[in-house]
Design a protein around this motif. Structure first.
Motif, PDB file in Angstrom:
ATOM      1  N   ARG A   1      -6.162  -4.981 -15.453  1.00 53.89           N
ATOM      2  CA  ARG A   1      -5.998  -6.595 -15.965  1.00 53.89           C
ATOM      3  C   ARG A   1      -5.093  -6.591 -15.317  1.00 53.89           C
ATOM      4  O   ARG A   1      -4.883  -7.937 -14.818  1.00 53.89           O
ATOM      5  CB  ARG A   1      -5.229  -6.713 -17.833  1.00 53.89           C
ATOM      6  CG  ARG A   1      -4.939  -7.256 -17.981  1.00 53.89           C
ATOM      7  CD  ARG A   1      -5.030  -6.788 -19.585  1.00 53.89           C
ATOM      8  NE  ARG A   1      -3.941  -6.107 -19.588  1.00 53.89           N
ATOM      9  CZ  ARG A   1      -2.525  -6.412 -19.688  1.00 53.89           C
ATOM     10  NH1 ARG A   1      -2.229  -8.141 -19.168  1.00 53.89           N
ATOM     11  NH2 ARG A   1      -1.567  -6.346 -20.115  1.00 53.89           N
ATOM     12  N   SER A   2      -3.470  -5.951 -14.505  1.00 58.40           N
ATOM     13  CA  SER A   2      -2.318  -6.655 -13.864  1.00 58.40           C
ATOM     14  C   SER A   2      -2.198  -6.606 -13.085  1.00 58.40           C
ATOM     15  O   SER A   2      -1.386  -7.199 -11.543  1.00 58.40           O
ATOM     16  CB  SER A   2      -1.284  -5.880 -15.044  1.00 58.40           C
ATOM     17  OG  SER A   2      -0.968  -4.713 -14.369  1.00 58.40           O
ATOM     18  N   GLY A   3      -2.736  -6.185 -11.753  1.00 55.35           N
ATOM     19  CA  GLY A   3      -3.033  -5.808 -10.544  1.00 55.35           C
ATOM     20  C   GLY A   3      -2.583  -4.804 -10.620  1.00 55.35           C
ATOM     21  O   GLY A   3      -2.031  -4.267  -9.116  1.00 55.35           O
ATOM     22  N   GLY A   4      -1.613  -3.911 -10.622  1.00 56.64           N
ATOM     23  CA  GLY A   4      -0.833  -3.041 -11.204  1.00 56.64           C
ATOM     24  C   GLY A   4      -0.099  -2.043 -11.342  1.00 56.64           C
ATOM     25  O   GLY A   4      -1.450  -1.682 -11.279  1.00 56.64           O
ATOM     26  N   TYR A   5       1.120  -0.562 -11.502  1.00 60.93           N
ATOM     27  CA  TYR A   5       0.575   0.174 -11.653  1.00 60.93           C
ATOM     28  C   TYR A   5       1.381   0.270 -13.883  1.00 60.93           C
ATOM     29  O   TYR A   5       1.965  -0.446 -13.409  1.00 60.93           O
ATOM     30  CB  TYR A   5       1.119   0.678 -11.723  1.00 60.93           C
ATOM     31  CG  TYR A   5       0.160   1.564 -10.172  1.00 60.93           C
ATOM     32  CD1 TYR A   5      -0.763   2.442  -9.801  1.00 60.93           C
ATOM     33  CD2 TYR A   5       0.278   0.745  -9.096  1.00 60.93           C
ATOM     34  CE1 TYR A   5      -1.206   2.872  -9.139  1.00 60.93           C
ATOM     35  CE2 TYR A   5      -0.490   0.755  -8.072  1.00 60.93           C
ATOM     36  CZ  TYR A   5      -1.136   1.772  -8.105  1.00 60.93           C
ATOM     37  OH  TYR A   5      -1.783   1.840  -6.260  1.00 60.93           O
ATOM     38  N   ARG A   6       1.102   1.054 -14.250  1.00 59.74           N
ATOM     39  CA  ARG A   6       1.933   0.793 -15.862  1.00 59.74           C
ATOM     40  C   ARG A   6       2.060   2.514 -16.449  1.00 59.74           C
ATOM     41  O   ARG A   6       1.004   3.223 -15.768  1.00 59.74           O
ATOM     42  CB  ARG A   6       1.002   0.328 -16.615  1.00 59.74           C
ATOM     43  CG  ARG A   6       2.261   0.214 -17.813  1.00 59.74           C
ATOM     44  CD  ARG A   6       1.283  -1.303 -19.076  1.00 59.74           C
ATOM     45  NE  ARG A   6       0.955  -2.250 -18.116  1.00 59.74           N
ATOM     46  CZ  ARG A   6       1.259  -3.305 -18.369  1.00 59.74           C
ATOM     47  NH1 ARG A   6       2.677  -2.695 -18.933  1.00 59.74           N
ATOM     48  NH2 ARG A   6       0.838  -4.160 -18.477  1.00 59.74           N
ATOM     49  N   ALA A   7       3.188   2.703 -16.761  1.00 58.17           N
ATOM     50  CA  ALA A   7       3.431   3.601 -17.478  1.00 58.17           C
ATOM     51  C   ALA A   7       4.505   4.277 -18.728  1.00 58.17           C
ATOM     52  O   ALA A   7       5.280   3.031 -18.377  1.00 58.17           O
ATOM     53  CB  ALA A   7       4.078   4.658 -16.180  1.00 58.17           C
ATOM     54  N   PRO A   8       4.299   4.771 -19.131  1.00 59.19           N
ATOM     55  CA  PRO A   8       5.318   4.794 -20.766  1.00 59.19           C
ATOM     56  C   PRO A   8       6.949   4.583 -19.450  1.00 59.19           C
ATOM     57  O   PRO A   8       7.156   5.182 -18.714  1.00 59.19           O
ATOM     58  CB  PRO A   8       5.001   6.771 -20.888  1.00 59.19           C
ATOM     59  CG  PRO A   8       3.618   6.797 -20.852  1.00 59.19           C
ATOM     60  CD  PRO A   8       4.090   6.591 -19.194  1.00 59.19           C
TER      61      PRO A   8
ATOM     62  N   ALA B   1       0.693  -1.259  -0.134  1.00 60.82           N
ATOM     63  CA  ALA B   1      -0.259  -0.118   0.183  1.00 60.82           C
ATOM     64  C   ALA B   1       1.262   0.846   0.268  1.00 60.82           C
ATOM     65  O   ALA B   1       0.563   2.541  -0.166  1.00 60.82           O
ATOM     66  CB  ALA B   1      -0.616  -0.242   1.321  1.00 60.82           C
ATOM     67  N   ASP B   2       1.711   0.647   0.499  1.00 59.45           N
ATOM     68  CA  ASP B   2       2.857   2.487   0.990  1.00 59.45           C
ATOM     69  C   ASP B   2       3.537   2.774  -0.457  1.00 59.45           C
ATOM     70  O   ASP B   2       3.812   2.969  -1.708  1.00 59.45           O
ATOM     71  CB  ASP B   2       4.089   1.791   1.566  1.00 59.45           C
ATOM     72  CG  ASP B   2       3.247   2.240   3.025  1.00 59.45           C
ATOM     73  OD1 ASP B   2       2.401   3.038   3.206  1.00 59.45           O
ATOM     74  OD2 ASP B   2       3.999   1.481   4.105  1.00 59.45           O
ATOM     75  N   ALA B   3       3.537   1.097  -1.076  1.00 58.32           N
ATOM     76  CA  ALA B   3       4.286   2.282  -2.845  1.00 58.32           C
ATOM     77  C   ALA B   3       3.365   2.381  -3.563  1.00 58.32           C
ATOM     78  O   ALA B   3       3.693   3.210  -4.057  1.00 58.32           O
ATOM     79  CB  ALA B   3       4.916   0.581  -3.476  1.00 58.32           C
ATOM     80  N   ALA B   4       1.994   1.656  -3.373  1.00 60.69           N
ATOM     81  CA  ALA B   4       1.004   2.557  -4.109  1.00 60.69           C
ATOM     82  C   ALA B   4       0.565   3.816  -4.209  1.00 60.69           C
ATOM     83  O   ALA B   4       0.393   4.489  -4.665  1.00 60.69           O
ATOM     84  CB  ALA B   4      -0.348   1.405  -3.629  1.00 60.69           C
ATOM     85  N   ALA B   5       0.894   4.205  -3.136  1.00 60.16           N
ATOM     86  CA  ALA B   5       0.800   5.551  -2.375  1.00 60.16           C
ATOM     87  C   ALA B   5       1.623   6.953  -3.315  1.00 60.16           C
ATOM     88  O   ALA B   5       1.605   7.958  -3.299  1.00 60.16           O
ATOM     89  CB  ALA B   5       0.828   5.691  -0.910  1.00 60.16           C
ATOM     90  N   ALA B   6       3.211   5.833  -2.754  1.00 57.24           N
ATOM     91  CA  ALA B   6       4.291   7.087  -3.644  1.00 57.24           C
ATOM     92  C   ALA B   6       4.206   7.192  -5.086  1.00 57.24           C
ATOM     93  O   ALA B   6       4.836   7.749  -5.570  1.00 57.24           O
ATOM     94  CB  ALA B   6       5.810   5.951  -3.302  1.00 57.24           C
TER      95      ALA B   6
END
Length: 452
Positions: free
Chosen positions: A35-42, A18-23
């Motif tokens: 779809r992957s349950g994570g985060y994505r960026a260029p 959760a701390d990583a998600a907040a960051a």
């Protein structure tokens, strides 16, 4: 656990912390990926993502760094000139991100070699043409004594150091964008083109170096380049280096008169064009007005007549008989010099080639023939060549000390690049000359003023 991976031109962050998600929530262009349950960026956000996780004290498994941080232990025999070292230091001080603007002939390739040695990580060099790609590959293979990969020219071979054309990099970036720690964009102003901007977006490379002789673009697209590669961190122009590291130079403007017949044709055509502009409300102060005229010409006979009249007037002023006659006198005066004749017209190139028996180079000239002509110019078999635009950039042009600008656009970039073709220092320390021929009492006077 938090893991960073490169996937198809993006950085994928898989995390259950959760701390990583907040960051990550406050970062630009970082979005949740249901779809992957994570985060994505260029991919270009890789550095920002890593910095945010570090700042938040998050432990993470960085599976991008393994490829981008491989130590190549590069070294060089080059001794950088004072200004090259200053440019390299400025770039390093800017976290190895940014654009260096140096005039043609000032050794931007040497600067790039210095940057590659400083980082010694897998490097992608992106160039606009096959000719320039060949030049870079020869230089890097000689300097580093390692195999150099190539994307372009019918070959797709990747090595730790790879040189790609812009077109091939656009096609391959989403596949190989996680494999390089440094990217060098030669003639970086090309990134102002909308499609090419995806290249730096799809690369994770933390270190980014842009090289150009003319950074700013009239359309303002250099601002996007600064966002993708970094701001301009060092700048010198021709006058800063002339007389020391580049040849002293002189620009001589020669005004020529149209013949009576040419004047009548020009005035009639220009009048037709100007009268249409007055009726239509177009001012031609921007490229968009010209595009409007072209679009209208498809269904408006008067717009088509105006467009054709504009072209007739342009052809007369750029290709006047007096220019060719003056060229004959200049060639006689400089019979012992090495001369490049620049034009904006393929027809004029062939006209000059036939009259003066000098080899022509146009966009119709095949790669093999162009290389043969330039090789013979380099070894002294030819002392003069005439070209239409194709020698402005992206081609390894041998040294010349006289340039004759018969016609061109109002682009400051084009003028700077053409001037740069004659500025490599001569052994005798002689002054380079650029003649600029302008048809008086025509629109070419305004064109010439804009490019200066």
């Amino acid at each position: 656990m938090t893991t960073l991976r490169f996937e198809d031109g993006t950085v994928h962050v898989q995390t259950d912390d959760a701390d990583a998600a907040a960051a990550l929530d406050g970062l630009s262009d970082v979005e949740s990926d249901p779809r992957s349950g994570g985060y994505r960026a260029p991919a270009m956000q890789y550095v920002a993502i890593r910095a945010a996780l570090d700042a938040a004290g998050i432990d993470f498994d960085d599976r991008v760094a393994g490829a981008t941080e491989t130590d190549l232990s590069l070294s060089t025999t080059y001794d950088l000139r004072e200004y090259q070292q200053a440019a390299l230091d400025a770039w390093l001080d800017a976290d190895s991100r940014g654009v260096v603007e140096l005039p043609t002939g000032a050794g931007k390739t040497v600067l790039a070699v210095g940057a590659m040695v400083a980082h010694s990580v897998p490097t992608l060099v992106v160039v606009p043409t096959i000719d320039l790609q060949d030049q870079w590959i020869r230089e890097l293979e000689t300097e580093f004594d390692v195999p150099v990969g190539r994307f372009g020219g019918g070959e797709q071979k990747q090595e730790a150091i790879t040189v790609s054309t812009y077109d091939s990099a656009y096609l391959r970036a989403d596949d190989v964008g996680g494999d390089f720690g440094l990217v060098v964009f030669d003639e970086v102003h090309h990134l102002g083109g909308q499609g090419y901007q995806d290249i730096p977006r799809f690369l994770t490379a933390p270190a980014r170096l842009g090289l150009t002789a003319t950074f700013e673009r009239p359309d303002g697209a250099h601002e996007q380049v600064a966002e993708l590669v970094g701001p301009r961190v060092y700048e010198l122009d021709v006058d800063d280096l002339a007389g020391s590291h580049l040849a002293d130079y002189e620009v001589r403007r020669i005004e020529v008169e149209l013949t009576d017949e040419e004047r009548e044709t020009y005035d009639d055509a220009q009048s037709t064009f100007v009268n249409y502009l007055k009726r239509s409300g177009l001012s031609m102060q921007s490229g968009s007005d010209y595009q409007k005229l072209v679009m209208r010409s498809g269904n408006d006979p008067r717009a088509r007549e105006a467009l054709l009249a504009k072209q007739r007037a342009r052809d007369v002023m750029l290709n006047s008989d007096a220019k060719v006659d003056k060229l004959a006198r200049l060639l006689a005066r400089h019979r012992d010099d090495r001369i490049i004749i620049f034009t904006a017209s393929t027809d004029l190139v062939y006209r000059i080639s036939r009259r003066f028996l000098v080899p022509p180079i146009t966009n119709e000239t095949g790669t093999k023939e162009r290389r043969e002509i330039l090789d013979r110019f380099r070894n002294g078999t030819y002392d003069t060549v005439v070209a239409a635009n194709v020698l402005d950039e992206g081609v390894d042009v041998p040294d010349a000390n006289v340039g004759i600008l018969l016609s061109g656009s109002g682009s400051e970039r084009e003028f700077t690049q053409r001037l740069g073709r004659i500025l490599r220092p001569n052994a005798d320390g002689s002054t380079a000359l650029l003649y600029e021929l302008v048809s008086v009492e025509t629109a070419e006077e305004r064109v010439a003023a804009r490019r200066r």
